[in-house]
Design a protein around this motif. Structure first.
Motif, PDB file in Angstrom:
ATOM      1  N   LEU A 115      -0.537   8.433  -1.897  1.00 36.42           N
ATOM      2  CA  LEU A 115      -1.850   7.864  -1.587  1.00 36.42           C
ATOM      3  C   LEU A 115      -2.683   8.854  -0.754  1.00 36.42           C
ATOM      4  CD1 LEU A 115      -3.637   5.413  -1.952  1.00 36.42           C
ATOM      5  CD2 LEU A 115      -2.762   4.513   0.194  1.00 36.42           C
ATOM      6  N   GLY A 116      -2.014   9.508   0.188  1.00 41.69           N
ATOM      7  CA  GLY A 116      -2.712  10.493   1.018  1.00 41.69           C
ATOM      8  C   GLY A 116      -3.269  11.631   0.182  1.00 41.69           C
ATOM      9  N   LEU A 117      -2.460  12.098  -0.781  1.00 43.49           N
ATOM     10  CA  LEU A 117      -2.910  13.171  -1.666  1.00 43.49           C
ATOM     11  C   LEU A 117      -4.164  12.755  -2.418  1.00 43.49           C
ATOM     12  CD1 LEU A 117       0.488  14.352  -3.184  1.00 43.49           C
ATOM     13  CD2 LEU A 117      -1.039  15.723  -1.770  1.00 43.49           C
ATOM     14  N   ALA A 118      -4.172  11.490  -2.870  1.00 37.20           N
ATOM     15  CA  ALA A 118      -5.330  11.006  -3.626  1.00 37.20           C
ATOM     16  C   ALA A 118      -6.546  10.862  -2.705  1.00 37.20           C
ATOM     17  CB  ALA A 118      -5.007   9.670  -4.289  1.00 37.20           C
ATOM     18  N   ARG A 132      -9.034  16.723 -10.940  1.00 41.60           N
ATOM     19  CA  ARG A 132      -8.048  17.776 -11.174  1.00 41.60           C
ATOM     20  C   ARG A 132      -6.662  17.313 -10.755  1.00 41.60           C
ATOM     21  NH1 ARG A 132      -9.882  23.005  -8.292  1.00 41.60           N
ATOM     22  NH2 ARG A 132      -7.950  24.140  -8.646  1.00 41.60           N
ATOM     23  N   LEU A 133      -6.606  16.640  -9.595  1.00 36.32           N
ATOM     24  CA  LEU A 133      -5.315  16.117  -9.118  1.00 36.32           C
ATOM     25  C   LEU A 133      -4.742  15.161 -10.151  1.00 36.32           C
ATOM     26  CD1 LEU A 133      -3.315  15.731  -6.642  1.00 36.32           C
ATOM     27  CD2 LEU A 133      -4.600  13.651  -6.214  1.00 36.32           C
ATOM     28  N   ALA A 134      -5.619  14.255 -10.645  1.00 41.29           N
ATOM     29  CA  ALA A 134      -5.161  13.247 -11.593  1.00 41.29           C
ATOM     30  C   ALA A 134      -4.656  13.908 -12.868  1.00 41.29           C
ATOM     31  CB  ALA A 134      -6.301  12.286 -11.923  1.00 41.29           C
ATOM     32  N   TYR A 135      -5.404  14.847 -13.373  1.00 42.46           N
ATOM     33  CA  TYR A 135      -5.035  15.485 -14.632  1.00 42.46           C
ATOM     34  C   TYR A 135      -3.691  16.214 -14.496  1.00 42.46           C
ATOM     35  CZ  TYR A 135      -5.334  18.270 -18.857  1.00 42.46           C
ATOM     36  OH  TYR A 135      -5.064  18.844 -20.061  1.00 42.46           O
ATOM     37  N   ALA A 146      -1.274   6.069  -7.842  1.00 36.72           N
ATOM     38  CA  ALA A 146      -2.204   5.973  -6.714  1.00 36.72           C
ATOM     39  C   ALA A 146      -3.638   6.245  -7.169  1.00 36.72           C
ATOM     40  CB  ALA A 146      -1.799   6.964  -5.620  1.00 36.72           C
ATOM     41  N   VAL A 147      -3.824   7.291  -7.979  1.00 34.81           N
ATOM     42  CA  VAL A 147      -5.180   7.646  -8.402  1.00 34.81           C
ATOM     43  C   VAL A 147      -5.767   6.559  -9.292  1.00 34.81           C
ATOM     44  CG1 VAL A 147      -6.548   9.273  -9.758  1.00 34.81           C
ATOM     45  CG2 VAL A 147      -4.795  10.123  -8.214  1.00 34.81           C
ATOM     46  N   VAL A 148      -4.974   6.071 -10.229  1.00 36.08           N
ATOM     47  CA  VAL A 148      -5.494   5.076 -11.164  1.00 36.08           C
ATOM     48  C   VAL A 148      -5.869   3.792 -10.431  1.00 36.08           C
ATOM     49  CG1 VAL A 148      -4.887   3.582 -13.096  1.00 36.08           C
ATOM     50  CG2 VAL A 148      -4.328   5.999 -13.187  1.00 36.08           C
ATOM     51  N   ILE A 149      -5.027   3.373  -9.515  1.00 28.87           N
ATOM     52  CA  ILE A 149      -5.322   2.122  -8.824  1.00 28.87           C
ATOM     53  C   ILE A 149      -6.493   2.297  -7.859  1.00 28.87           C
ATOM     54  CG2 ILE A 149      -4.359   0.476  -7.150  1.00 28.87           C
ATOM     55  CD1 ILE A 149      -1.784   0.672  -8.925  1.00 28.87           C
ATOM     56  N   LEU A 150      -6.552   3.456  -7.237  1.00 33.71           N
ATOM     57  CA  LEU A 150      -7.720   3.763  -6.402  1.00 33.71           C
ATOM     58  C   LEU A 150      -8.991   3.708  -7.253  1.00 33.71           C
ATOM     59  CD1 LEU A 150      -7.888   4.625  -3.411  1.00 33.71           C
ATOM     60  CD2 LEU A 150      -8.104   6.986  -4.194  1.00 33.71           C
ATOM     61  N   GLY A 151      -8.912   4.293  -8.441  1.00 32.57           N
ATOM     62  CA  GLY A 151     -10.057   4.286  -9.349  1.00 32.57           C
ATOM     63  C   GLY A 151     -10.431   2.870  -9.760  1.00 32.57           C
ATOM     64  N   ALA A 152      -9.414   2.051 -10.061  1.00 30.39           N
ATOM     65  CA  ALA A 152      -9.676   0.681 -10.491  1.00 30.39           C
ATOM     66  C   ALA A 152     -10.350  -0.112  -9.373  1.00 30.39           C
ATOM     67  CB  ALA A 152      -8.373   0.006 -10.907  1.00 30.39           C
ATOM     68  N   VAL A 153      -9.869   0.101  -8.146  1.00 30.01           N
ATOM     69  CA  VAL A 153     -10.472  -0.611  -7.017  1.00 30.01           C
ATOM     70  C   VAL A 153     -11.937  -0.211  -6.872  1.00 30.01           C
ATOM     71  CG1 VAL A 153     -10.460  -0.846  -4.509  1.00 30.01           C
ATOM     72  CG2 VAL A 153      -8.315  -0.975  -5.774  1.00 30.01           C
ATOM     73  N   GLY A 179       0.813  -1.227   0.000  1.00 29.96           N
ATOM     74  CA  GLY A 179       0.000   0.000   0.000  1.00 29.96           C
ATOM     75  C   GLY A 179       0.832   1.255   0.000  1.00 29.96           C
ATOM     76  N   ASN A 180       2.064   1.167  -0.471  1.00 28.37           N
ATOM     77  CA  ASN A 180       2.959   2.323  -0.449  1.00 28.37           C
ATOM     78  C   ASN A 180       3.229   2.794  -1.876  1.00 28.37           C
ATOM     79  OD1 ASN A 180       4.984   4.160  -0.119  1.00 28.37           O
ATOM     80  ND2 ASN A 180       6.544   2.664   0.468  1.00 28.37           N
ATOM     81  N   PHE A 181       2.802   3.985  -2.180  1.00 36.99           N
ATOM     82  CA  PHE A 181       2.980   4.494  -3.539  1.00 36.99           C
ATOM     83  C   PHE A 181       4.163   5.452  -3.646  1.00 36.99           C
ATOM     84  CE2 PHE A 181      -1.331   3.029  -3.483  1.00 36.99           C
ATOM     85  CZ  PHE A 181      -1.526   2.533  -4.755  1.00 36.99           C
ATOM     86  N   GLY A 182       4.774   5.767  -2.527  1.00 40.37           N
ATOM     87  CA  GLY A 182       5.913   6.685  -2.549  1.00 40.37           C
ATOM     88  C   GLY A 182       5.489   8.136  -2.445  1.00 40.37           C
ATOM     89  N   LEU A 183       6.496   9.022  -2.485  1.00 40.44           N
ATOM     90  CA  LEU A 183       6.236  10.457  -2.356  1.00 40.44           C
ATOM     91  C   LEU A 183       5.950  11.064  -3.720  1.00 40.44           C
ATOM     92  CD1 LEU A 183       8.961  11.782   0.127  1.00 40.44           C
ATOM     93  CD2 LEU A 183       6.637  11.031   0.618  1.00 40.44           C
TER      94      LEU A 183
END
Lengths: 296, 305, 510
Positions: free
Chosen positions: B87-90, B259-262, B275-282, B74-78
């Motif tokens: 991940l926190g940002l997302a 907006r964050l993703a773009y 992080a955003v894409v995988i969150l979206g996929a889940v 669950g670690n996506f890095g900085l």
């Protein structure tokens, strides 16, 4: 699956006679739709002769002139854009691009989707699961990231946009075709063909495909409309077709910044989009009714 | 049923894994973040130092292995752009996006289902024409065009609603309508079409022959049978909404995940995009799983083997 | 030069009464407090002032952090945290720090903080974008708490370390909390105290009553980003914001004619140009063709139509307010006949056989795509066939980095060094990373100027270098932007050339 639901079950063994089919199509709404589509196709085919100006000819001195009836000049009936290009000519040429993009995208999406859908539905099992999961991956993956990657690798061009939109539109077809194939597989005429020793490919091409043609056709007509809108979204995000190719999408995206100062820049291509979508919808609805024995 | 659930859940994991592999490959195809992050005057040595600090100078397979290993934890890095955990940002953007998307979806369904039903029942009436016209507008107007029109009319000219940012419910009105339009058009067409099918079916004709009252007929018999495809569509539309949200959030300065993703995609901020894409996929696979289960609840005829 | 806008007495009294509460971070500003809302296109990406160089982020940090020096509106260097600075030896620059300056938490600001700041940026492990700004500094010496010495690798005529943009951070606080913490919890000494930040939504700042320069006139500042230009203008017109940046020129009339809105503009230091990639084979290696294209482009017409009159033709890559600018260099005036004649001489009569691509980014510079289209149109009038290839910025900058854009590409250059050195080395020296020009004679001149301490001799070197650039024409010289801002009428503020937004220079009238 949505689109599947929009459509009736196929007329598997009740394809109407040609004469009745034409009679069914000849409703006022369907005819109007057909006329609009025909108009777009004519613009697309004869753009060089119909357009009064070169769509890319700039004339900075004549930039952002209003339409003729609002104090503009009759040389530019629908006004000019921020670089002094003729809106009418660009709108007419836009029909050509819309037709090329719409047709090619649907063709790409359709061929991938129909092949995979038939295989998934007919063969079933592990292959079916695999195709379904790949379709899910595609759906769960952000379209814009893919668009940036494709544009970044291949460079911006009309064909890049077609490729991007094409490879993302196949999922719709897969879902419908799979469901239809599944329901056809156990029908008597297919079973008879299997018993007769027909090859798998022959069964798919000769027995399944003709019977799922109508829902595919209808879906394809609606997809053309969606393609125009998506192309415009790509232009808004700066990933669209190069500026030298006049498209309704780029015109709309450029025009948004002039909505309250030079509304004609985006409004006329916008109307062209709406009219085209209207035409396709009316025609598609008529086609659907004509192909569906139950909606008579 | 249990076997079905297990198969579906295994499939869901497969989809997320597939998305993870694809996002990694696609991101590395889109180009090097170093060139985008470092100013134009930086020297080759400074670019190399940046690439080394971020680990971009390692072989691709090593980068993938480390990405996959961290993903399992669950670690996506900085974030390269923000210097904070990706991940926190997302996750901190999810509430704003969900608020907008759910409002838009509810709005779309609340308008589209009754309108589509009425349009089907009163086929070719003025109401039907009006409903189809609205669907046409929703289907053929680009999101950004609609958004700016609403801003100019209801924000600037009439002054009824604020045009940017978040706050009270007033802030939600214009972006929600903008985001809802396309989905509304789709659901309306779908409801109309699927109601037409049901209304023409044999058993409904039988019900009419038996003399079932028309309101009761529509609500209890017709709509109940038409629900199935509508629920499916809503499940998928929620996914569409999230991707359409990118433009809506940009036009209305809404602080959502789109907006964050773009921005992250534009900056090649690998950890945030991942992080955003995988969150979206889940969320996509979860929503679809729920929709499939909703089928079973709504339509006892469906069985899973 | 450090003029402070005057504030009505009543406001000052109220402010004085309220400031205790304000600093304590009380939730809602009382009604009588003055608040300014500022909308840039992009949100700051971090509160850590030592990482990034992009303008919107710097504009947030410059209000919370102080720098050693500042530029006044005319670009002249003025004292700020440093009360004086001098070149004490060829490789040593000495700054005397202001006494009694504290960070918001009460920590005194001393030479140790300055040393920590520079070393933090220099540390390669930090991967800071600001690295290039301090790469001439070998080490920082701190003889006492209020004296700082920058020791450079080589003698230099330019004040090193960009002391006008480098934010000084609290070393003690930083070491206590670590790097990652700084991204959301800044600790500065500046005019405005950090309150809260919801990303892409709102950054809230309160005036610092204990600021060494006196409490600034406006009590609260809110940075609220609005990415879409049309929406930004709408938000200004509805009064949701007081100041918007990057106003597209077509909105000018609407804003200046608005009941509550007005236009502010400033001649920007950002120069836009079309470069020829002379390191790749092709007709652009022919100097005659490059000169012909300079005559073919009608810069005043571009400014008039595409920029709504907001631009200044540029004769050199260096803006006139920078040290090293040479007024002796002439402009290329629009002359299509001459362009065609030169093109014929280059071997392309009527542009025959010339098919060239003009690369440009979209959404990076004001009206970049439109300008590229218009310029391609003007170049095509020579008979050459010039088409545009427009790409999204990151894809584009990746290719810039590999010198892969060819034969023509658009680039903008904004520099806040107020000196020719950075521009002339980064863009034209043969070994610079993105340079697509190679001329040993030019390299020698610019390299010598970099280390020339005598200002007269230095200027003579730049005169020669700029003359070479004019003659060799590695660029199509275009213009400097005139930046457009929209503000509410109650806001008193004058736009600056460096795109900075210092809230302490603003005031509100009612």
């Amino acid at each position: 699956m949505i689109a599947a639901a929009e459509l009736p079950a196929p007329a598997a063994d009740a394809v109407p006679g040609r004469r009745r089919f034409i009679a069914l199509l000849a409703t006022p709404a369907t005819l109007a739709g057909g006329l609009i589509v025909a108009l777009v196709v004519i613009c697309a085919l004869f753009a060089p002769w119909l357009a009064p100006h070169d769509p890319n000819a700039q004339n900075l001195a004549e930039a952002a002139k209003p339409p003729a009836w609002l104090g503009g000049s009759t040389a530019y009936l629908l006004g000019t854009d921020h670089l002094g290009r003729d809106i009418l000519s660009r709108t007419i040429w836009g029909a050509r691009v819309a037709a090329i993009v719409g047709f090619s995208v649907v063709l790409i999406g359709c061929s991938i989707g129909v092949s995979l859908g038939m295989i998934a539905g007919y063969v079933g099992g592990l292959l079916d699961d695999l195709i379904a999961r790949v379709a899910d991956v595609q759906l769960a993956f952000p379209f814009i990231l893919l668009a940036i990657a494709v544009v970044g690798v291949l460079g911006p061009s009309l064909w890049t946009v077609i490729l991007t939109l094409g490879v993302t539109s196949w999922v719709q077809y897969v879902r419908i075709v799979r469901a239809e194939t599944l329901s056809l597989r156990d029908r008597d005429f297919v079973q008879a063909a299997i018993a007769g020793g027909a090859s798998r490919a022959r069964i798919l091409m000769r027995h399944i495909l003709p019977n799922i043609a109508s829902p595919i056709t209808v879906l394809a007509t609606f997809e053309v409309a969606r393609t125009v809108i998506l192309e415009s979204a790509l232009s808004y995000l700066g990933l669209g077709v190069p500026a030298t190719v006049p498209t309704w999408g780029t015109m709309l995206a450029d025009g948004r910044q002039y909505l309250d100062t030079a509304w004609w820049m985006g409004t006329f291509p916008g109307l062209a989009v709406s009219l085209t979508v209207l035409g396709i919808n009316l025609f598609g609805d008529g086609l659907r009714d004509a192909l569906d024995p139950r909606s008579r | 049923m249990t076997a079905f659930l297990i198969r579906r859940i295994a499939g869901a994991f497969g989809v997320v894994a597939g998305v993870a592999v694809v996002v990694f490959i696609i991101l590395h195809l889109t180009g090097d973040p170093a060139a985008a992050m470092m100013p134009l005057e930086s020297t080759q040595a400074e670019i190399a130092a940046f690439r080394h600090a971020q680990g971009f100078d390692r072989p691709l397979w090593v980068q993938f292995a480390s990405f996959a290993w961290n993903l399992l934890h669950g670690n996506f890095g900085l974030s390269l752009r923000h210097g904070e955990p990706a991940l926190g940002l997302a996750l901190e953007r999810v509430p704003a996006s969900a608020e907008l998307a759910v409002t838009a979806l509810v709005l779309a369904v609340v308008v589209a289902v009754p309108a589509g039903t009425v349009a089907a029942v009163k086929r070719n009436s003025a109401l039907d024409v009006a409903a189809r016209l609205l669907a046409l507008v929703g289907q053929s107007t680009p999101v950004y065009w609609l958004g700016i029109m609403l801003i100019l009319i209801f924000g600037v000219q009439l002054g009824w609603f604020p045009v940017s940012g978040t706050g009270g419910w007033q802030h939600l009105v214009l972006p929600a309508i903008t985001l809802a339009m396309f989905t509304m058009a789709r659901i309306m067409r779908l409801t109309r079409g699927s109601m037409l099918d049901v209304l023409q079916s044999d058993y409904l004709r039988t019900a009419v022959a038996k003399g079932v009252g028309s309101f009761r007929l529509i609500w209890h018999h017709a709509l109940r049978n038409a629900w199935l495809p509508i629920v499916t569509a809503i499940g998928i539309e929620l996914g569409t909404l999230l991707s359409q949200a990118i433009i809506t959030e940009t036009i209305f300065s809404w602080p959502g995940i789109g907006r964050l993703a773009y921005q992250a995609i534009l900056d090649r901020d690998y950890p945030v995009v991942e992080a955003v894409v995988i969150l979206g996929a889940v969320s996509f696979v979860v929503i679809n799983l729920v929709v499939d289960l909703a089928y079973a609840a709504l339509d006892p005829r469906i069985r899973y083997e | 030069m450090l003029e402070r806008p005057s504030t009505p007495l009543a406001v000052r009294l109220l402010v004085a009464a309220l400031c205790g509460g304000a600093l304590a971070g009380s939730a809602l500003p009382a009604q009588a407090d003055s608040t300014v809302t500022i909308s840039q296109g992009v949100d700051p990406v971090t509160m850590d002032p030592l990482k990034r160089t992009i303008t919107p982020t710097q504009n947030a940090s410059m209000n919370m952090f102080d720098t050693l020096l500042r530029h006044d509106r005319e670009g002249k260097i003025v004292p700020w945290l440093a009360t004086s600075w001098k070149h004490v030896a060829p490789t040593v620059w000495e700054f005397k720090l202001r006494k009694g300056v504290t960070f918001w938490n009460g920590d005194p600001l001393t030479s140790a903080d300055v040393k920590f700041t520079v070393e933090k940026i220099k540390d390669p492990a930090e991967g800071s974008e600001q690295g290039p700004r301090v790469n001439t500094i070998a080490r920082v010496e701190t003889p006492d708490a209020y004296t700082v010495r920058y020791v450079t690798f080589k003698p230099t005529a330019i004040v090193p370390g960009y002391p006008w943009t480098t934010s000084i951070v609290d070393a003690k606080y930083w070491k206590e909390h670590g790097n990652e913490y700084q991204a959301e919890h800044p600790m500065g000494s500046g005019a405005y105290v950090f309150q809260s930040w919801r990303k892409d939504e709102e950054l809230d700042l309160n005036a610092n009553p204990k600021w060494w320069h006196g409490k600034p006139p406006i009590d609260h500042a809110i940075f609220k980003p609005i990415p879409e230009a049309a929406s930004r203008v709408a938000a200004l017109r509805t009064g949701e914001t007081d100041l918007i940046t990057n106003v597209p020129p077509q909105y000018e009339a609407q804003i200046s004619g608005g009941r509550n809105t007005k236009i502010e503009s400033a001649r920007s230091d950002r120069v836009l140009f079309i470069a020829f990639n002379t390191t790749k084979p092709g007709p652009q290696q022919n100097k005659l063709l490059r000169r012909a294209f300079n005559y073919a482009v009608d810069v005043p017409a571009l400014i008039r139509t595409v920029l709504g009159g907001h631009g200044y033709p540029a004769s050199t890559p260096v803006p006139p307010n920078f040290t090293g600018f040479s007024a002796k260099i002439p402009f290329y005036h629009h002359d299509l006949a001459k362009a065609k004649q030169l093109l014929a001489k280059a071997g392309y009569p009527d542009g025959k056989g010339l098919e060239l691509v003009l690369n440009a980014p979209v959404g990076r510079y004001n009206r970049d795509k439109e300008l590229a289209e218009a310029i391609a149109g003007q170049l095509s009038e020579t008979g050459a066939k010039v088409t545009t290839k427009i790409q999204e910025w990151t894809t584009y900058v990746n290719q810039t980095s590999q010198r892969a854009l060819t034969p023509l590409y658009m680039l903008g250059w904004g520099d806040n060094s107020y000196d020719a050195d950075n521009t002339l080395t980064s863009l034209f020296e043969s070994n610079a990373r993105i340079s697509t020009y190679a001329n040993p004679a030019y390299d020698t001149l610019v390299d010598a100027a970099r280390y020339e301490v005598d200002s007269g001799k230095r200027q003579a070197l730049y005169d020669k270098a700029l003359a070479i650039l004019h003659d060799d024409a590695p660029w199509i010289f275009l213009f400097q932007y005139d930046d457009l801002y929209g503000t509410s009428k109650r806001l008193q503020w004058r736009a600056r050339a460096d795109e900075s937004l210092a809230v302490d220079e603003m005031s509100l009238s009612n």
